[in-house]
Design an enzyme around this catalytic site. Structure first.
Site, short mmCIF file in Angstrom:
data_model
loop_
_atom_site.label_atom_id
_atom_site.label_comp_id
_atom_site.label_asym_id
_atom_site.label_seq_id
_atom_site.Cartn_x
_atom_site.Cartn_y
_atom_site.Cartn_z
N SER A 140 6.28 -27.21 -27.87
CA SER A 140 6.41 -25.97 -28.97
C SER A 140 6.03 -24.96 -28.45
O SER A 140 6.70 -23.92 -28.53
CB SER A 140 5.56 -26.39 -30.06
OG SER A 140 4.39 -26.78 -29.98
N SER A 141 4.71 -24.77 -27.43
CA SER A 141 4.44 -23.64 -26.89
C SER A 141 5.25 -23.11 -25.98
O SER A 141 5.37 -21.92 -25.67
CB SER A 141 2.93 -23.80 -26.28
OG SER A 141 3.19 -24.78 -25.29
N GLU A 145 2.96 -19.56 -20.65
CA GLU A 145 2.61 -20.99 -20.69
C GLU A 145 1.30 -20.99 -20.02
O GLU A 145 0.09 -21.72 -20.51
CB GLU A 145 3.39 -22.11 -20.10
CG GLU A 145 4.39 -22.47 -20.82
CD GLU A 145 4.18 -23.56 -22.18
OE1 GLU A 145 4.36 -24.88 -21.41
OE2 GLU A 145 3.27 -23.23 -22.80
N ASN A 170 4.34 -20.24 -39.29
CA ASN A 170 4.19 -21.82 -39.16
C ASN A 170 2.47 -21.83 -39.39
O ASN A 170 2.14 -22.96 -39.70
CB ASN A 170 4.52 -22.34 -37.84
CG ASN A 170 6.08 -22.50 -37.81
OD1 ASN A 170 6.67 -21.53 -37.34
ND2 ASN A 170 6.52 -23.45 -38.38
N LYS A 176 11.43 -30.09 -26.19
CA LYS A 176 11.53 -31.11 -25.37
C LYS A 176 11.09 -32.46 -25.69
O LYS A 176 10.17 -32.61 -26.33
CB LYS A 176 11.15 -30.67 -23.87
CG LYS A 176 9.62 -30.78 -23.47
CD LYS A 176 9.30 -32.16 -22.64
CE LYS A 176 7.79 -32.28 -22.42
NZ LYS A 176 6.87 -32.12 -23.55
N GLY A 234 1.23 -29.19 -30.91
CA GLY A 234 0.27 -30.43 -30.76
C GLY A 234 0.77 -31.79 -30.46
O GLY A 234 0.11 -32.62 -30.69
N ASP A 264 8.12 -28.06 -19.17
CA ASP A 264 8.43 -27.61 -20.62
C ASP A 264 9.14 -26.36 -20.88
O ASP A 264 10.01 -26.12 -21.43
CB ASP A 264 7.29 -27.59 -21.36
CG ASP A 264 6.44 -28.72 -21.67
OD1 ASP A 264 7.13 -29.87 -20.94
OD2 ASP A 264 5.67 -29.13 -22.67
#
Length: 451
Positions: A200-201, A248, A110, A68, A195, A259
């Site tokens: 991403s999380s 999250e 990753n 996002k 980060g 998010d």
């Protein structure tokens, strides 16, 4: 002897296979992908011995979810104003492979993480402390218990280990509805930098929730024969989003929920004072996403804006009100573009981008790297702004549909020449989806196989 499930099994009911007496039907997976043990073998192998509910074996389940970006409303949203968040078509991909080796594995190429646990050991855990998708409060004590299970020290707070804890939390919480915890391998690979304020999380949590809920038959497998990709119903997306929000919370403690909502539904969302609503799906807007790679502290930047507001209330409060008006105008324009986008719409979007960037600089969240980004793109006739907390981090550049290819490439080269990472992508992307293996790009397949 392995045999495919056929029509002869169609009369089985859930209570039969949950009791371990018979095999389940296809559990929402394409019938051709699922196999069952013969009935005689099944009586000899209780589910606990295989690590699979009802000894189900299946082909790979492939899921993706978008990142996002904040289009407008950064910092103003902290003070009760509107923010517009849009799905970024840089995606996180998850592969879930059920098996019968008695282990559950997590692979995160990753960040170089590869972990595995014995299903039998996890089965013995007291999981009564685990929450539910209905918003049960996840306490610090619960997180400490998860750290014990993962074998992490009590003081660990690094993102890599928190990602492992989120997986364990969702696996144990969702899969405990099964008679036995399933044995499976999960690999997650992402196009998103971590980060960087790009969700991403959340994309990770959404992928985990969707895959585990599907594997445990809490929601159906949505891919129809002949389709390359499929999406769940609104009701199922609600459940995915609720569980993703719990993931999250493990990672961030007290997230806003924006998010994971964007990653679940895709498109564009409006957020204000805790209320999230979907916008009419606008056309996918092409953008350049640029990472200046300058680290920043969101907490410090938010505190600085608050301090400036207290020091200069008559100056800063109107800035926040003006940013709110920019968000509302953008919402109106995107609504019109959902019906019929015109060149004039893009010109308005560019003006809004320019005005918001100047406002954000006035709030004190700009940075020399972001100024440089804007100078480079302006020189090529394009319009850019920071996205997220500012102070470095990422920016976005709108690409009009009439742009010539050489101009786009020249802009990307100039930005790379500044030491920035640059992606050509789109916003307004689809939310969490399931895919066939053949529909995924080779780069994604390679990423999932890279650990």
């Amino acid at each position: 002897m392995l045999k495919p499930i056929g029509k002869g099994n169609s009369r089985l009911v859930r209570s039969d296979w949950l009791g371990g007496r018979k095999k389940p039907p296809h559990l929402g997976y394409p019938r051709a992908l699922v196999w069952s043990l013969g009935a005689a073998q099944l009586r000899e192998q209780a589910p606990e011995a295989t690590g699979l509910p009802g000894a189900m074996l299946s082909e790979v389940l492939l899921v993706s979810a978008p990142g996002k970006v904040i289009l407008h409303g950064e910092h103003a949203v902290v003070h009760g104003k509107v923010a517009l968040a849009v799905a970024l078509n840089l995606r996180t991909f998850l592969r879930l492979q059920p098996h019968s080796n008695g282990k559950v594995g997590l692979n995160l190429p990753n960040i170089g993480i590869r972990r595995a646990w014995d299903v039998a050991s996890l089965q013995l855990l007291d999981t009564s402390f685990l929450g539910h998708s209905d918003g049960a409060v996840l306490t610090a004590e619960h997180v400490e218990k998860l750290k014990e299970v993962a074998g992490f020290p009590e003081d660990c707070v690094d993102p890599e280990r928190l990602a492992v804890l989120a997986f364990l939390y969702l696996y144990l919480s969702i899969c405990r509805s099964q008679r036995a915890l399933p044995s499976l391998d999960v690999t997650v690979w992402s196009e998103l930098p971590t980060g960087a304020g790009l969700g991403s999380s959340a994309a990770y949590s959404v992928c985990l929730a969707a895959a585990l809920l599907t594997a445990c038959e809490e929601i159906p497998y949505p891919l129809k024969d002949g389709e390359a990709a499929g999406r769940w119903t609104e009701e199922n997306l609600e459940l995915i989003n609720k569980w993703a929000f719990q993931g999250e919370r493990v990672i961030h403690g007290n997230p806003s929920g924006v998010d994971n909502a964007v990653s679940t539904w895709g498109g564009a969302l409006r957020y204000q004072q805790g209320k999230i609503s979907s916008l009419k799906r606008p056309p996918a807007l092409k953008i350049l996403l640029i990472n200046t790679k300058v680290p920043r502290s969101t907490k410090a930047l938010v505190a600085n804006v608050r301090s400036r507001l207290l020091k200069f209330p008559e100056i800063v409060a109107p800035l926040l009100t003006s940013i709110d008006a920019i968000s509302l105008e953008c919402e109106r324009v995107l609504g019109e573009m959902a019906a019929a986008p015109t060149p004039e719409h893009y010109l308005v979007l560019e003006e809004l981008i320019d005005m918001n960037q100047h406002h954000l600089n006035a709030l004190g969240v700009g940075h020399a790297s972001l100024d440089r980004l804007c100078q480079v793109t302006t020189a090529h006739g394009l319009h850019s702004k920071l996205t997220g907390a500012g102070g470095g981090g990422c920016g976005i550049t709108l690409l009009r549909p009439d742009l010539e290819r050489p101009e786009v490439e020249a802009t990307k080269r100039a930005l790379s020449g500044c030491g920035f990472d640059c992606w050509e992508t789109s916003i307004g992307a689809p939310g969490v989806s399931v895919h066939t293996a053949t529909s995924l790009d080779a780069s994604v397949q390679q990423g999932l196989d890279s650990l």
